[in-house]
Scaffold this motif. Structure first.
Motif, PDB file in Angstrom:
ATOM      1  N   CYS A 231       0.826  -1.401   0.044  1.00 26.45           N
ATOM      2  CA  CYS A 231       0.045  -0.020   0.160  1.00 26.45           C
ATOM      3  C   CYS A 231       0.913   1.047   0.031  1.00 26.45           C
ATOM      4  N   LEU A 232       0.526   2.098  -0.829  1.00 27.00           N
ATOM      5  CA  LEU A 232       1.423   3.536  -1.312  1.00 27.00           C
ATOM      6  C   LEU A 232       0.578   4.603  -0.303  1.00 27.00           C
ATOM      7  N   ALA A 233       1.158   5.314   0.505  1.00 30.53           N
ATOM      8  CA  ALA A 233       0.376   6.355   1.197  1.00 30.53           C
ATOM      9  C   ALA A 233       1.102   7.680   0.831  1.00 30.53           C
ATOM     10  N   THR A 234       0.138   8.483   0.532  1.00 30.33           N
ATOM     11  CA  THR A 234       0.790   9.980  -0.083  1.00 30.33           C
ATOM     12  C   THR A 234      -0.277  11.056   0.507  1.00 30.33           C
ATOM     13  N   HIS A 235      -0.073  12.331   0.077  1.00 32.18           N
ATOM     14  CA  HIS A 235      -0.835  13.523   0.438  1.00 32.18           C
ATOM     15  C   HIS A 235      -1.032  14.260  -0.898  1.00 32.18           C
ATOM     16  N   TYR A 236      -2.310  14.501  -1.166  1.00 32.82           N
ATOM     17  CA  TYR A 236      -2.793  14.928  -2.492  1.00 32.82           C
ATOM     18  C   TYR A 236      -1.985  16.469  -2.594  1.00 32.82           C
ATOM     19  N   TRP A 237      -2.008  17.156  -1.401  1.00 33.06           N
ATOM     20  CA  TRP A 237      -1.565  18.519  -1.320  1.00 33.06           C
ATOM     21  C   TRP A 237       0.014  18.815  -1.453  1.00 33.06           C
ATOM     22  N   GLU A 238       0.621  17.703  -1.526  1.00 35.45           N
ATOM     23  CA  GLU A 238       2.113  17.955  -1.691  1.00 35.45           C
ATOM     24  C   GLU A 238       2.508  17.050  -3.080  1.00 35.45           C
ATOM     25  N   VAL A 239       1.561  16.636  -3.684  1.00 39.07           N
ATOM     26  CA  VAL A 239       2.022  15.817  -5.115  1.00 39.07           C
ATOM     27  C   VAL A 239       2.066  17.013  -6.368  1.00 39.07           C
ATOM     28  N   ASP A 240       3.411  17.220  -6.722  1.00 44.76           N
ATOM     29  CA  ASP A 240       3.683  17.786  -7.577  1.00 44.76           C
ATOM     30  C   ASP A 240       3.980  17.167  -8.880  1.00 44.76           C
ATOM     31  N   ASP A 241       4.426  17.869  -9.906  1.00 48.64           N
ATOM     32  CA  ASP A 241       4.591  16.989 -11.294  1.00 48.64           C
ATOM     33  C   ASP A 241       5.636  15.778 -11.200  1.00 48.64           C
ATOM     34  N   ALA A 242       6.659  16.173 -10.263  1.00 51.59           N
ATOM     35  CA  ALA A 242       7.689  15.279  -9.931  1.00 51.59           C
ATOM     36  C   ALA A 242       7.302  13.942  -9.251  1.00 51.59           C
ATOM     37  N   MET A 243       6.571  14.214  -8.200  1.00 51.76           N
ATOM     38  CA  MET A 243       5.772  13.181  -7.400  1.00 51.76           C
ATOM     39  C   MET A 243       4.772  12.241  -8.097  1.00 51.76           C
ATOM     40  N   LYS A 244       4.170  13.279  -8.985  1.00 45.56           N
ATOM     41  CA  LYS A 244       3.226  12.410  -9.760  1.00 45.56           C
ATOM     42  C   LYS A 244       3.724  11.694 -10.821  1.00 45.56           C
ATOM     43  N   ASP A 245       4.880  11.969 -11.428  1.00 44.37           N
ATOM     44  CA  ASP A 245       5.622  11.113 -12.394  1.00 44.37           C
ATOM     45  C   ASP A 245       6.026   9.853 -11.705  1.00 44.37           C
ATOM     46  N   VAL A 246       6.643   9.957 -10.315  1.00 49.86           N
ATOM     47  CA  VAL A 246       7.138   8.764  -9.600  1.00 49.86           C
ATOM     48  C   VAL A 246       5.735   7.783  -9.604  1.00 49.86           C
ATOM     49  N   LEU A 247       4.656   8.397  -9.117  1.00 48.81           N
ATOM     50  CA  LEU A 247       3.423   7.577  -8.671  1.00 48.81           C
ATOM     51  C   LEU A 247       3.088   6.755 -10.098  1.00 48.81           C
ATOM     52  N   ARG A 248       3.010   7.571 -11.280  1.00 50.38           N
ATOM     53  CA  ARG A 248       2.508   7.126 -12.281  1.00 50.38           C
ATOM     54  C   ARG A 248       3.563   5.806 -12.823  1.00 50.38           C
ATOM     55  N   ARG A 249       5.024   5.998 -12.822  1.00 49.73           N
ATOM     56  CA  ARG A 249       5.991   5.112 -13.133  1.00 49.73           C
ATOM     57  C   ARG A 249       5.784   3.870 -12.022  1.00 49.73           C
ATOM     58  N   PHE A 250       5.640   4.212 -10.926  1.00 54.79           N
ATOM     59  CA  PHE A 250       5.577   2.860 -10.126  1.00 54.79           C
ATOM     60  C   PHE A 250       4.219   2.105 -10.237  1.00 54.79           C
ATOM     61  N   LEU A 251       2.943   2.697 -10.541  1.00 54.54           N
ATOM     62  CA  LEU A 251       1.923   2.102 -11.265  1.00 54.54           C
ATOM     63  C   LEU A 251       2.338   1.251 -12.256  1.00 54.54           C
ATOM     64  N   ASP A 252       3.069   1.747 -13.244  1.00 55.96           N
ATOM     65  CA  ASP A 252       3.394   1.196 -14.464  1.00 55.96           C
ATOM     66  C   ASP A 252       4.163  -0.139 -14.279  1.00 55.96           C
ATOM     67  N   HIS A 253       4.986   0.059 -13.080  1.00 59.37           N
ATOM     68  CA  HIS A 253       5.957  -1.180 -12.810  1.00 59.37           C
ATOM     69  C   HIS A 253       4.939  -2.361 -12.177  1.00 59.37           C
ATOM     70  N   ALA A 254       4.024  -1.780 -11.271  1.00 58.21           N
ATOM     71  CA  ALA A 254       3.360  -3.041 -10.501  1.00 58.21           C
ATOM     72  C   ALA A 254       2.343  -3.645 -11.569  1.00 58.21           C
ATOM     73  N   ALA A 255       1.960  -2.584 -12.770  1.00 61.83           N
ATOM     74  CA  ALA A 255       0.929  -3.229 -13.489  1.00 61.83           C
ATOM     75  C   ALA A 255       1.657  -4.407 -14.479  1.00 61.83           C
ATOM     76  N   ARG A 256       3.082  -4.196 -14.612  1.00 57.13           N
ATOM     77  CA  ARG A 256       3.723  -5.115 -15.645  1.00 57.13           C
ATOM     78  C   ARG A 256       3.742  -6.325 -14.720  1.00 57.13           C
ATOM     79  N   THR A 257       3.727  -6.530 -13.312  1.00 57.17           N
ATOM     80  CA  THR A 257       4.261  -7.645 -12.711  1.00 57.17           C
ATOM     81  C   THR A 257       3.097  -8.525 -12.650  1.00 57.17           C
ATOM     82  N   PRO A 258       3.291  -9.782 -13.118  1.00 55.19           N
ATOM     83  CA  PRO A 258       2.236 -10.887 -13.042  1.00 55.19           C
ATOM     84  C   PRO A 258       1.701 -10.897 -11.736  1.00 55.19           C
ATOM     85  N   ASP A 259       0.385 -11.249 -11.510  1.00 55.30           N
ATOM     86  CA  ASP A 259      -0.409 -11.699 -10.464  1.00 55.30           C
ATOM     87  C   ASP A 259      -0.774 -10.454  -9.567  1.00 55.30           C
ATOM     88  N   VAL A 260      -0.411  -9.158 -10.111  1.00 56.02           N
ATOM     89  CA  VAL A 260      -0.616  -8.219  -9.352  1.00 56.02           C
ATOM     90  C   VAL A 260      -2.019  -7.438  -9.734  1.00 56.02           C
TER      91      VAL A 260
END
Ligand SMILES: [Zn+2]
Length: 272
Positions: A231-260
């Protein structure tokens, strides 16, 4: 493997457009568990607009009609689920709200009933402000039958109400600490649900400014190797473009993982 996202601090002070801006292309992939403050106190805090810093009074969620309408629609669409995040989220001179408030039981009960009524949903999860919970706070959460999402919950049995499962869970965490070659004070997020008689607990990994994709992927891969969940925990009020990019790429990584499976945080606590 289940993967969920929790976002803290939605309250009267939240502009719903900000939630849309951060999550419009995320909550179609994975529902966001919004940990919502029922009666947020106005005080000097990064999460609160400056014009409320001197307010010194609690602001009920429903006084922000646009936010309530948006949250109800998002809940109905299955894009968000609602957890309870404290009652006022205020700090006391001797601790955070769920360590130091004198009336924890009533804050818990009033907050849960309030969110359920205002947002027309069921509350199954409690997130303590600052992830801080006293022994009495934990007792109150357990008595209410709410599950806990934390970030770094202490397993010192002396800080917990005693029950039979405390000892067994302590041993499980200790064994995990040793198989992952961690010392006593090394940070650890245990990747499995810890079940107690009346509630269960799960630890989240923080996404804050400065968190890198590599750190999240390493933590995710460790949980996966252990047959656990994430489980990932964050705060919308501090999500800027850089954090959003990390979030998006992390989800891409997880989505490519079998059985996730991307799930709402409530599903982390289901029997396997
Ligand atoms: Zn918070």
């Amino acid at each position: 493997m289940k993967v969920a996202i929790r976002d803290d601090d939605t309250s009267f002070f939240t502009d719903p457009a900000r939630l849309d801006h951060v999550y419009h292309d995320v909550w179609d992939r994975v529902p966001i568990c919004l940990a919502v403050v029922p009666h947020a106190m106005g005080f000097a805090d990064k999460a609160i607009p400056e014009r409320y810093w001197q307010a010194n009074r609690p602001h009920p969620l429903e006084d922000n009609g646009a936010l309530v309408a948006r949250l109800r629609a998002l809940v109905e669409d299955g894009k968000v689920t609602i957890a309870q995040h404290g009652f006022t989220h205020e700090d006391f001179s001797d601790g955070y709200e769920f360590q130091a408030a004198p009336d924890l039981e009533s804050r818990l009960a009033r907050g849960q009933a309030y969110l359920e009524q205002v947002l027309a949903t069921r509350i199954r999860i409690f997130v303590p402000p600052h992830n801080a919970l006293s022994k009495r706070g934990l007792q109150a959460v357990s008595a209410a039958g709410l599950n806990l999402l934390g970030s770094f919950l202490s397993f010192r049995p002396s800080l917990r109400p005693w029950e039979l499962r405390t000892a067994a869970n302590w041993w499980r965490v200790r064994a995990y600490r040793s198989t992952t070659n961690r010392g006593k004070s090394d940070r650890l997020i245990y990747p499995h649900v810890l079940r107690y008689t009346r509630h269960a607990e799960f630890g989240c990994h923080g996404l804050i400014p400065g968190t890198t994709l590599e750190q999240l992927v390493a933590a995710f891969e460790e949980a996966r190797r252990a047959g656990g969940h994430f489980c990932l925990a964050t705060h919308y009020w501090e999500v800027d473009d850089a954090m959003k990019d990390v979030l998006r790429r992390f989800l891409d990584h997880a989505a490519r993982t079998p059985d996730v499976r991307f799930v709402a945080a409530e599903r982390l606590f289901d029997a396997e």
